[in-house]
Design a protein around this motif. Sequence first.
Motif, PDB file in Angstrom:
ATOM      1  N   PRO A   1       3.513  12.862  -0.586  1.00 22.36           N
ATOM      2  CA  PRO A   1       2.030  12.774  -1.368  1.00 22.36           C
ATOM      3  C   PRO A   1       1.716  11.223  -0.921  1.00 22.36           C
ATOM      4  O   PRO A   1       2.575  10.419  -0.931  1.00 22.36           O
ATOM      5  N   ALA A   2       0.340  11.457  -0.859  1.00 26.45           N
ATOM      6  CA  ALA A   2      -0.331  10.155  -0.419  1.00 26.45           C
ATOM      7  C   ALA A   2      -0.160   9.115  -1.240  1.00 26.45           C
ATOM      8  O   ALA A   2       0.024   7.612  -0.745  1.00 26.45           O
ATOM      9  N   ASP A   3       0.071   9.167  -2.598  1.00 25.69           N
ATOM     10  CA  ASP A   3       0.258   7.802  -3.367  1.00 25.69           C
ATOM     11  C   ASP A   3       1.740   7.434  -3.498  1.00 25.69           C
ATOM     12  O   ASP A   3       2.203   6.638  -4.492  1.00 25.69           O
ATOM     13  N   SER A   4       2.575   8.070  -2.693  1.00 28.81           N
ATOM     14  CA  SER A   4       4.108   7.857  -2.692  1.00 28.81           C
ATOM     15  C   SER A   4       4.397   6.333  -2.550  1.00 28.81           C
ATOM     16  O   SER A   4       3.890   5.644  -1.409  1.00 28.81           O
ATOM     17  N   THR A   5       5.290   5.691  -3.077  1.00 25.19           N
ATOM     18  CA  THR A   5       5.664   4.452  -2.819  1.00 25.19           C
ATOM     19  C   THR A   5       7.379   4.422  -3.108  1.00 25.19           C
ATOM     20  O   THR A   5       8.002   5.415  -3.588  1.00 25.19           O
TER      21      THR A   5
ATOM     22  N   ARG B   1       8.643  -0.807  -5.111  1.00 21.31           N
ATOM     23  CA  ARG B   1       7.895  -1.014  -6.535  1.00 21.31           C
ATOM     24  C   ARG B   1       8.741  -2.405  -6.972  1.00 21.31           C
ATOM     25  O   ARG B   1       8.137  -2.980  -7.841  1.00 21.31           O
TER      26      ARG B   1
ATOM     27  N   ALA C   1       0.943  -1.109  -0.101  1.00 20.61           N
ATOM     28  CA  ALA C   1       0.156  -0.167  -0.122  1.00 20.61           C
ATOM     29  C   ALA C   1       0.822   1.258   0.098  1.00 20.61           C
ATOM     30  O   ALA C   1       1.964   1.313   0.505  1.00 20.61           O
ATOM     31  N   PRO C   2       0.465   2.533  -0.673  1.00 18.20           N
ATOM     32  CA  PRO C   2       1.201   3.514  -0.435  1.00 18.20           C
ATOM     33  C   PRO C   2       1.304   4.391   0.982  1.00 18.20           C
ATOM     34  O   PRO C   2       0.498   3.718   1.858  1.00 18.20           O
TER      35      PRO C   2
ATOM     36  N   GLY D   1       0.285   6.783   1.964  1.00 20.81           N
ATOM     37  CA  GLY D   1      -1.014   7.564   2.399  1.00 20.81           C
ATOM     38  C   GLY D   1      -1.824   6.823   3.308  1.00 20.81           C
ATOM     39  O   GLY D   1      -2.620   7.361   3.930  1.00 20.81           O
ATOM     40  N   ILE D   2      -1.981   5.433   2.997  1.00 20.96           N
ATOM     41  CA  ILE D   2      -2.608   4.162   3.855  1.00 20.96           C
ATOM     42  C   ILE D   2      -1.878   4.069   4.960  1.00 20.96           C
ATOM     43  O   ILE D   2      -2.621   4.060   6.171  1.00 20.96           O
TER      44      ILE D   2
END
Length: 312
Positions: A252-256, A261, A203-204, A206-207
């Motif tokens: 940013p919430a979608d950062s990985t 990855r 999960a990114p 942000g989660i």
Amino acid sequence: MKFAIMGSGGVGGYFGARLAEAGENVTFIARGRHLAAMQRDGLHVSSIKGDVVVKPVKATDDPATLGEVDCVIVAVKAWQVREAAETIRPLVGPDTLVLPLENGVEAADILAEVLGEAPVLEGLCGILAWRESPGHIRHAGVDPFVRFGERDNRTSERTARLKAIFDKAHGVSAEIPDDIVVAQWSKFLFICAMSGIGSLCRAPIGITRQLPETRALIQGMLEEIHQVAHGHGVAFPGDAVSRAMQFIDAMPADSTSSMQRDILAGEPSELESQNGAVVRLGRAVGVETPIHAAVYAALLPQELAARGELSF
């Protein structure tokens, strides 16, 4: 200044392109489809700091053809650093700088073992970028920065000269910290926790920073790294953990992470040099790291499978 970029993915591709855009003599060392695309169409960087296209681009898969350069930026995956050090030997002369921009805290030691202490700097970077397709780099988050210095923290003309070069590059912030080791471990602090939780939860950030259960794991991982760093004599400020969590909260919430990855793609990752390194470096100074040990153990089967060492 004559640069060679050893590893032309998200990190090397971005910073190399910015240096080339600023008028520096930059050659990218790459291979396969990425190299072919660059040689054919140039290097394209899509960035929140402004796009850049380097065309024509200097790119090769044979560093020996370049001769000695002023600076080699090493931006390969962490497990490739030793091989990269051997590969760049022909580039390193008496005045060459070797700057590692790696996620772990051991790259400079490895480079110095192969190339000698003299050319090697300590370094790190911050950026959220990846190779989106052959010849195309995507920068999607984090204001890009590089931080570097002499390994003993002395001031030097050569690091000042390198900083002046980076200062001319658009979309890059450069700094010579008072203590480069603290700066390096400060990055390791948050990126290792982010990599571990993201890879484990798929999960990114942000989660995982939002849910109380996974946020507690992040906090625990940060505390363990802080203890390991202290055991190795790193002079962390007292608020290092809270500052790392603030940085994570601001992403940013979608950062990985790149490790996350890679794991999701079923490719070899930096597990050994991140969560695995925390366990190993902790053991060396008698610091227990149970959360990192559990993360490392949980991810190890998939890592070994990605490397062809295990089938299931």
